[in-house]
Design a protein around this motif. Structure first.
Motif, short mmCIF file in Angstrom:
data_model
loop_
_atom_site.label_atom_id
_atom_site.label_comp_id
_atom_site.label_asym_id
_atom_site.label_seq_id
_atom_site.Cartn_x
_atom_site.Cartn_y
_atom_site.Cartn_z
N PRO A 17 -62.01 6.92 -5.10
CA PRO A 17 -62.26 7.56 -3.81
C PRO A 17 -62.07 9.07 -3.88
N THR A 18 -62.71 9.74 -2.96
CA THR A 18 -62.48 11.16 -2.79
C THR A 18 -61.32 11.32 -1.83
N HIS A 19 -60.34 12.09 -2.20
CA HIS A 19 -59.17 12.32 -1.35
C HIS A 19 -59.39 13.59 -0.55
N HIS A 20 -58.90 13.59 0.69
CA HIS A 20 -59.07 14.75 1.56
C HIS A 20 -57.82 14.95 2.40
N PHE A 21 -57.41 16.19 2.52
CA PHE A 21 -56.29 16.56 3.38
C PHE A 21 -56.70 17.79 4.15
N ALA A 22 -56.48 17.79 5.47
CA ALA A 22 -56.82 18.95 6.30
C ALA A 22 -55.79 19.08 7.41
N MET A 23 -55.43 20.33 7.72
CA MET A 23 -54.45 20.57 8.77
C MET A 23 -54.53 22.03 9.22
N ARG A 24 -54.18 22.26 10.48
CA ARG A 24 -54.07 23.61 11.01
C ARG A 24 -52.61 24.06 10.90
N PHE A 25 -52.43 25.35 10.63
CA PHE A 25 -51.10 25.93 10.49
C PHE A 25 -51.05 27.22 11.29
N SER A 26 -49.84 27.55 11.75
CA SER A 26 -49.68 28.81 12.48
C SER A 26 -49.89 29.97 11.51
N SER A 27 -50.48 31.04 12.02
CA SER A 27 -50.76 32.21 11.18
C SER A 27 -49.50 33.06 11.02
N THR A 28 -48.52 32.46 10.38
CA THR A 28 -47.23 33.11 10.13
C THR A 28 -46.82 32.83 8.69
N PRO A 29 -45.89 33.60 8.15
CA PRO A 29 -45.40 33.27 6.80
C PRO A 29 -44.87 31.83 6.71
N ARG A 30 -44.25 31.36 7.77
CA ARG A 30 -43.76 29.98 7.77
C ARG A 30 -44.92 28.99 7.66
N LEU A 38 -47.05 21.24 1.77
CA LEU A 38 -47.76 19.98 2.05
C LEU A 38 -48.90 19.74 1.06
N ALA A 39 -49.59 20.80 0.66
CA ALA A 39 -50.64 20.64 -0.34
C ALA A 39 -50.04 20.17 -1.67
N GLY A 40 -48.90 20.74 -2.04
CA GLY A 40 -48.22 20.31 -3.27
C GLY A 40 -47.83 18.85 -3.24
N GLN A 41 -47.33 18.39 -2.09
CA GLN A 41 -46.99 16.97 -1.95
C GLN A 41 -48.24 16.10 -2.05
N ARG A 42 -49.32 16.56 -1.46
CA ARG A 42 -50.58 15.81 -1.50
C ARG A 42 -51.08 15.71 -2.93
N PHE A 43 -51.03 16.81 -3.69
CA PHE A 43 -51.48 16.78 -5.09
C PHE A 43 -50.69 15.74 -5.88
N ASP A 44 -49.37 15.71 -5.68
CA ASP A 44 -48.54 14.74 -6.38
C ASP A 44 -48.93 13.31 -5.99
N ALA A 45 -49.16 13.08 -4.71
CA ALA A 45 -49.56 11.74 -4.25
C ALA A 45 -50.92 11.33 -4.82
N TRP A 46 -51.78 12.30 -5.12
CA TRP A 46 -53.10 12.02 -5.66
C TRP A 46 -53.09 11.89 -7.18
N GLY A 47 -51.94 11.97 -7.80
CA GLY A 47 -51.86 11.78 -9.25
C GLY A 47 -51.81 13.07 -10.04
N ILE A 48 -51.59 14.19 -9.40
CA ILE A 48 -51.41 15.46 -10.10
C ILE A 48 -49.91 15.77 -9.99
#
Length: 156
Positions: A17-30, A38-48
């Motif tokens: 399957p093609t994996h996809h993650f999308a989300m809006r974030f506040s335009s702040t350093p946080r 969250l992207a790093g966690q997603r990569f790990d969950a996808w086998g990276i």
């Protein structure tokens, strides 16, 4: 009336399957830090896996594009959007970061010895297989994207 039967329709599907993650974030350093995490966690969950060169490169690309959206693409009261897609069959990860600022076009500038910043897109250019930007289609702004195709296949 004929006695012939219709042949069954054969559909082909990707085996992974093609994996996809999308989300809006506040335009702040946080918001930029949260997008990276969250992207790093997603990569790990996808086998990276964490602490792999591929994971580190992808996380750095997300971090730089998110930081640029917050620093250069920020419009007060508007969020930025992160979308990450992994196509295991192509062993490619695509990262899209969309902000709402139209007048600032992303460009790689030569690094300056007297500044601590300004090297984000240079890092993206070095790490990504290819990158670019395009105007946003569903409102004001732009999307800066990067594609990463590691030398080794990515697990699906």
């Amino acid at each position: 009336m004929t006695s012939e039967t219709a042949r069954p329709t054969v559909t082909t599907r990707a085996t992974t399957p093609t994996h996809h993650f999308a989300m809006r974030f506040s335009s702040t350093p946080r918001g930029a830090r949260l997008a990276r995490r969250l992207a790093g966690q997603r990569f790990d969950a996808w086998g990276i896996p964490y602490d792999s060169d591929v994971h580190d490169a992808l996380t750095l690309i997300v971090a730089e594009l998110a930081a640029n959206a917050v620093t250069h693409g920020r419009v007060p009261g508007r969020d930025f959007h992160l979308a990450v897609t992994l196509a295991p069959a192509l062993a490619t990860v695509r990262i899209d970061v969309t902000d709402t600022r139209t007048e600032r076009v992303p460009a790689v500038a030569p690094p300056s010895d007297d500044r601590d910043s300004g090297r984000g897109l240079l890092l993206v250019e070095c790490l990504a297989t290819r990158w670019g930007w395009c105007p946003r289609t569903d409102g004001p702004g732009k999307t800066v994207w990067a594609e990463y195709a590691p030398a080794l296949p990515v697990a699906g």
